[in-house]
Design a protein around this motif. Structure first.
Motif, PDB file in Angstrom:
ATOM      1  N   UNK A  74       0.810  -1.234   0.000  1.00 50.57           N
ATOM      2  CA  UNK A  74       0.000   0.000   0.000  1.00 50.57           C
ATOM      3  C   UNK A  74       0.838   1.276   0.000  1.00 50.57           C
ATOM      4  N   UNK A  85     -16.346   0.247  -1.106  1.00 53.51           N
ATOM      5  CA  UNK A  85     -15.526  -0.890  -0.657  1.00 53.51           C
ATOM      6  C   UNK A  85     -15.309  -0.940   0.853  1.00 53.51           C
ATOM      7  N   UNK A  86     -15.743   0.081   1.570  1.00 57.42           N
ATOM      8  CA  UNK A  86     -15.515   0.075   3.026  1.00 57.42           C
ATOM      9  C   UNK A  86     -16.564  -0.817   3.692  1.00 57.42           C
ATOM     10  N   UNK A  87     -16.128  -1.771   4.524  1.00 51.21           N
ATOM     11  CA  UNK A  87     -17.096  -2.672   5.157  1.00 51.21           C
ATOM     12  C   UNK A  87     -18.138  -1.900   5.971  1.00 51.21           C
ATOM     13  N   UNK A  88     -19.387  -2.322   5.838  1.00 49.28           N
ATOM     14  CA  UNK A  88     -20.442  -1.676   6.625  1.00 49.28           C
ATOM     15  C   UNK A  88     -20.190  -1.985   8.095  1.00 49.28           C
ATOM     16  N   UNK A  90     -18.408  -0.006  10.059  1.00 47.16           N
ATOM     17  CA  UNK A  90     -17.241   0.726  10.565  1.00 47.16           C
ATOM     18  C   UNK A  90     -17.597   2.201  10.731  1.00 47.16           C
ATOM     19  N   UNK A  94     -13.028   4.854  13.133  1.00 48.08           N
ATOM     20  CA  UNK A  94     -12.253   3.626  12.904  1.00 48.08           C
ATOM     21  C   UNK A  94     -11.553   3.665  11.536  1.00 48.08           C
ATOM     22  N   UNK A  95     -12.263   4.155  10.522  1.00 47.07           N
ATOM     23  CA  UNK A  95     -11.687   4.193   9.171  1.00 47.07           C
ATOM     24  C   UNK A  95     -10.468   5.125   9.136  1.00 47.07           C
ATOM     25  N   UNK A  97      -8.663   5.966  11.632  1.00 40.66           N
ATOM     26  CA  UNK A  97      -7.610   5.364  12.445  1.00 40.66           C
ATOM     27  C   UNK A  97      -6.890   4.274  11.645  1.00 40.66           C
ATOM     28  N   UNK A  98      -7.639   3.445  10.916  1.00 41.01           N
ATOM     29  CA  UNK A  98      -7.020   2.385  10.099  1.00 41.01           C
ATOM     30  C   UNK A  98      -6.060   2.974   9.064  1.00 41.01           C
ATOM     31  N   UNK A  99      -6.472   4.077   8.444  1.00 46.63           N
ATOM     32  CA  UNK A  99      -5.620   4.674   7.407  1.00 46.63           C
ATOM     33  C   UNK A  99      -4.620   5.696   7.983  1.00 46.63           C
ATOM     34  N   UNK A 100      -4.638   5.806   9.311  1.00 48.01           N
ATOM     35  CA  UNK A 100      -3.730   6.713  10.034  1.00 48.01           C
ATOM     36  C   UNK A 100      -3.826   8.144   9.509  1.00 48.01           C
ATOM     37  N   UNK A 137      -8.159   7.228   0.333  1.00 49.90           N
ATOM     38  CA  UNK A 137      -7.263   6.658  -0.680  1.00 49.90           C
ATOM     39  C   UNK A 137      -6.240   7.700  -1.151  1.00 49.90           C
TER      40      UNK A 137
END
Lengths: 217, 102
Positions: A74, A85-88, A90, A94-95, A97-100, A137
């Protein structure tokens, strides 16, 4: 630092029908590369091939180094598919945080999200979800980002904001964009390829878009 | 990528099918208990077959979500290997515990 992504020698067939055969595409840091083409010409397939999620004969190079499975890295390449594409389930918290990523920077560009930090992604409208996806992205640390139909579901004001955002972010990475709202793509792209009959054509003038049968300018 | 973040992402993926999978596991343990452990082999393979069905279901209906994990550096293979191994491990662990309590 400037990075270069090149893709060529791609051969893609479905049930004996050749979809992609004579491809050359280059994307560089600081530039937005547009990719246009009629439905079924293989734009999304080409992106998936570059990303490595669709297997076929190919040569995809990052700074002259061949990479078959870019999706494993990545930091090299991120991909916005044409669907959500983001899981429902979340939350935006959280999103990010995941992608910092820092949420306050996002709020500055899109103030309508000020009170949505703890909202679930599936509680947002189609346009709002798309904005979140585009932002994570494009803003995440990677050399390149590919955006497949980023303007779909967005209203005209959101589209203008996204265009400004992409123009700002291109200094940090190379962007490859395809969208049927081609006038928006033309507004922001530095290089433009048109995919027709399985081949990429580097478009040098708007008249060529008409000549190659994509649209009437 | 930090290990904790990776585990959290895999857990998020696992949550998408944990309820049916655990329900099947509990039913299998109950049947094994009732049958006095005579049908362990059959139910083990039944459990594996249901995991195969869950795999097909997720691939059909939730495949778009793979891009989320891939954009965060977690491949499909890693998602499935870790979650399926963990799920089978839980099944075996519960069978062993049930055997000890019996």
């Amino acid at each position: 630092m400037t990075h270069k992504l090149e893709a060529d020698s791609i051969q893609l067939e479905f049930s004996g029908k050749r979809v992609l055969s004579d491809i050359y595409l280059k994307c560089e840091t600081g530039k937005i590369t547009g990719l246009l083409g009629r439905n079924g010409q293989g734009k999304s397939c080409l992106m998936k091939i570059i990303y490595g999620s669709l297997n076929c004969q190919k040569s995809v190079r990052f700074d002259n180094s061949i990479q078959f499975e870019a999706f494993k890295y990545p930091n090299l390449l991120l991909y916005l598919p044409q669907f959500n594409f983001i899981p429902t389930g979340l939350t935006l918290k959280r999103i990010f945080s995941d992608f910092e990523l820092d949420y306050s920077s996002f709020e500055k560009i899109f103030p309508e999200f000020t009170t949505r930090y703890k909202s679930l992604i599936n509680n947002l409208s189609g346009g709002e979800s798309r904005l979140v996806e585009i932002y994570v992205i494009v803003k995440s640390k990677s050399q390149f980002a590919m955006l497949d139909e980023p303007f779909t579901h967005l209203n005209p004001i959101q589209i203008e904001k996204v265009k400004s955002f992409l123009l700002e972010e291109k200094s940090n990475k190379g962007l490859l964009i395809t969208d049927h709202m081609f006038r928006h793509v033309l507004d922001i792209c530095d290089n433009l390829y048109l995919l027709a009959d399985g081949k990429t054509h580097l478009v040098k003038s708007y008249e060529e878009i008409e000549t190659l049968g994509y649209a009437k300018i | 990528m930090r290990k904790y973040k990776k585990i959290m992402l895999i857990w998020t993926f696992y949550k998408s099918f944990i309820i049916p999978s655990m329900a099947i596991t509990i039913c299998c343990i109950d049947l094994i208990w009732e049958a006095n452990f005579r049908i362990i082999g059959i139910l083990f393979w039944f459990k594996i077959a249901t995991l195969g069905l869950i795999f097909c279901f997720v691939n059909s209906y939730k495949s778009k979500q793979y891009y989320y994990y891939q954009n965060l550096g977690i491949s499909k293979v890693m998602l499935w290997v870790t979650t399926l191994v963990f799920d089978v491990f839980v099944f075996i662990l519960l069978v062993i515990l049930a055997y000890k309590f019996k």
